[in-house]
Scaffold this motif. Structure first.
Motif, short mmCIF file in Angstrom:
data_model
loop_
_atom_site.label_atom_id
_atom_site.label_comp_id
_atom_site.label_asym_id
_atom_site.label_seq_id
_atom_site.Cartn_x
_atom_site.Cartn_y
_atom_site.Cartn_z
N LYS A 12 -3.23 -5.40 -3.41
CA LYS A 12 -4.29 -5.27 -2.42
C LYS A 12 -3.91 -6.09 -1.19
O LYS A 12 -3.25 -7.13 -1.32
CB LYS A 12 -5.62 -5.78 -2.98
N PRO A 13 -4.33 -5.66 0.02
CA PRO A 13 -3.97 -6.41 1.23
C PRO A 13 -4.37 -7.88 1.19
O PRO A 13 -3.68 -8.72 1.77
CB PRO A 13 -4.73 -5.65 2.34
N GLU A 14 -5.46 -8.18 0.48
CA GLU A 14 -5.88 -9.59 0.43
C GLU A 14 -4.93 -10.46 -0.38
O GLU A 14 -5.00 -11.69 -0.33
CB GLU A 14 -7.31 -9.71 -0.12
N TYR A 15 -4.02 -9.82 -1.15
CA TYR A 15 -2.99 -10.60 -1.85
C TYR A 15 -1.95 -11.12 -0.88
O TYR A 15 -1.16 -12.00 -1.23
CB TYR A 15 -2.29 -9.75 -2.92
N LYS A 16 -1.90 -10.54 0.31
CA LYS A 16 -0.96 -10.91 1.37
C LYS A 16 0.48 -10.67 0.89
O LYS A 16 0.71 -9.99 -0.08
CB LYS A 16 -1.20 -12.34 1.82
N GLY A 17 1.44 -11.18 1.66
CA GLY A 17 2.84 -10.94 1.31
C GLY A 17 3.38 -9.64 1.86
O GLY A 17 4.47 -9.20 1.46
N GLY A 18 2.65 -8.99 2.80
CA GLY A 18 3.18 -7.79 3.42
C GLY A 18 4.46 -8.08 4.18
O GLY A 18 4.67 -9.21 4.65
N LEU A 19 5.33 -7.09 4.29
CA LEU A 19 6.60 -7.28 5.00
C LEU A 19 6.34 -7.28 6.51
O LEU A 19 5.90 -6.29 7.07
CB LEU A 19 7.58 -6.16 4.65
N GLU B 91 3.26 -5.24 10.41
CA GLU B 91 3.22 -5.73 9.03
C GLU B 91 3.00 -4.53 8.11
O GLU B 91 2.07 -3.75 8.30
CB GLU B 91 2.11 -6.76 8.84
N LEU B 92 3.87 -4.39 7.12
CA LEU B 92 3.89 -3.22 6.25
C LEU B 92 3.37 -3.60 4.87
O LEU B 92 3.79 -4.62 4.30
CB LEU B 92 5.31 -2.66 6.14
N ASP B 93 2.47 -2.78 4.33
CA ASP B 93 1.95 -3.02 2.98
C ASP B 93 3.07 -2.87 1.94
O ASP B 93 4.04 -2.14 2.15
CB ASP B 93 0.82 -2.05 2.67
N VAL B 94 2.89 -3.56 0.80
CA VAL B 94 3.96 -3.60 -0.21
C VAL B 94 3.44 -3.24 -1.60
O VAL B 94 3.59 -4.00 -2.57
CB VAL B 94 4.64 -4.98 -0.22
N PRO B 95 2.85 -2.05 -1.78
CA PRO B 95 2.33 -1.66 -3.09
C PRO B 95 3.44 -1.22 -4.04
O PRO B 95 4.60 -1.04 -3.65
CB PRO B 95 1.41 -0.48 -2.75
N PHE B 96 3.06 -1.01 -5.27
CA PHE B 96 3.99 -0.61 -6.34
C PHE B 96 4.66 0.73 -6.01
O PHE B 96 4.03 1.67 -5.53
CB PHE B 96 3.22 -0.49 -7.66
N ASN B 97 5.97 0.77 -6.27
CA ASN B 97 6.78 1.99 -6.12
C ASN B 97 6.91 2.43 -4.67
O ASN B 97 7.07 3.62 -4.38
CB ASN B 97 6.23 3.14 -6.97
N ARG B 98 6.85 1.50 -3.75
CA ARG B 98 7.12 1.79 -2.34
C ARG B 98 8.50 1.25 -1.98
O ARG B 98 8.80 0.07 -2.19
CB ARG B 98 6.06 1.17 -1.44
N MET B 99 9.33 2.10 -1.41
CA MET B 99 10.61 1.70 -0.86
C MET B 99 10.48 1.57 0.64
O MET B 99 9.96 2.48 1.31
CB MET B 99 11.69 2.74 -1.21
#
Length: 258
Positions: A148-155, A167-175
């Motif tokens: 979730k975005p609130e977890y932070k750590g976006g690229l 800033e790019l989201d970093v969810p599961f199974n995203r390359m």
């Protein structure tokens, strides 16, 4: 493991997205891998204990280079990424003759634990072992289940020439395929993952062979935040010299996070 059919059926679209992305060329591919196989791989990810050697510029970040040893699914992923089939896809998307380092030097499984961060930086440009291999791409596959975005750590990515950033989201199974150049800054802010959950990714790098060395070889150039301490800024300014001196006498430890 890689969804090759999807990639090959959408080459023109992916190429356009990569070449026109701002602030510099990059590409987001969701469902990059077979979901079921990647979930099996995710379930086998251990908590890592080899801390990143990025000194004060990476907080609570851990690495394992030989992730292919963890389970059969990761071995399949490793082989797919280094395959001629995938190199052909990368070459078309980027409009450059690129290839994944089959030994994945400096890459692997990366795990950011509590309050992890990675300061903005430029990566090394020429391969330390193959002096005419120029680093063209970072390939980052994210394993952040139920992110979730609130977890932070976006690229975070930023063009050093224009200061434009995203800033790019970093969810599961995203390359995320990201251009490497003397102006392609990237990193991530301090994370806020739930207890027992980590910012997790697989990092792979792709190269182009240069017949002439067109840039001064460098290790990593760090760009700490404006509010960083004077000591940290001084360390960043002299980091390349210090690392080159250390490597001259003691060798590189980059590939030793087994």
């Amino acid at each position: 493991m890689i969804n090759f059919t999807f990639l090959e059926n959408n080459l023109d679209k992916l190429r356009t997205q990569y070449l026109t992305a701002q602030p510099f060329p990059h590409l987001i591919i969701d469902s990059f891998c077979d979901e079921e196989k990647l979930l099996k791989a995710y379930e086998n990810v251990p908590e890592l204990n080899n801390k990143s050697r990025d000194y004060g510029f990476a907080g609570n970040k851990f690495e394992k280079s030989n992730y292919k040893e963890i389970c059969p699914e990761f071995l399949e992923l490793y082989n797919d990424l280094a395959s001629e089939r995938f190199n052909t896809i990368l070459t078309y998307i980027t409009a450059k003759k690129t290839f994944v380092d089959p030994k994945n030097f400096g890459g692997g499984l990366h795990q950011g634990k509590k309050n992890s961060f990675l300061d903005m930086h430029l990566d090394f440009n020429y391969h330390p072992l193959h002096k005419n291999w120029y680093r063209e791409l970072n390939l980052l596959l994210y394993l952040n289940k139920d992110w979730k975005p609130e977890y932070k750590g976006g690229l975070r990515i930023k063009d050093l020439r224009t200061n434009d950033e995203a800033e790019l989201d970093v969810p599961f199974n995203r390359m995320i395929i990201q251009q490497c150049a003397p102006y392609t800054l990237h990193g991530y802010d301090m994370t806020n993952f739930p207890e027992g959950r980590f910012r997790t990714s697989i990092a792979t790098y792709a190269y182009q062979i240069h017949e002439r060395i067109i840039e001064t070889p460098r290790t990593t150039d760090w760009f700490p935040k404006d509010d960083a301490s004077a000591l940290k800024k001084l360390f960043a300014k002299n980091y390349n010299f210090l690392v080159k001196t250390k490597n001259k006498f003691f060798g590189s430890a980059t590939a030793k996070n087994q």
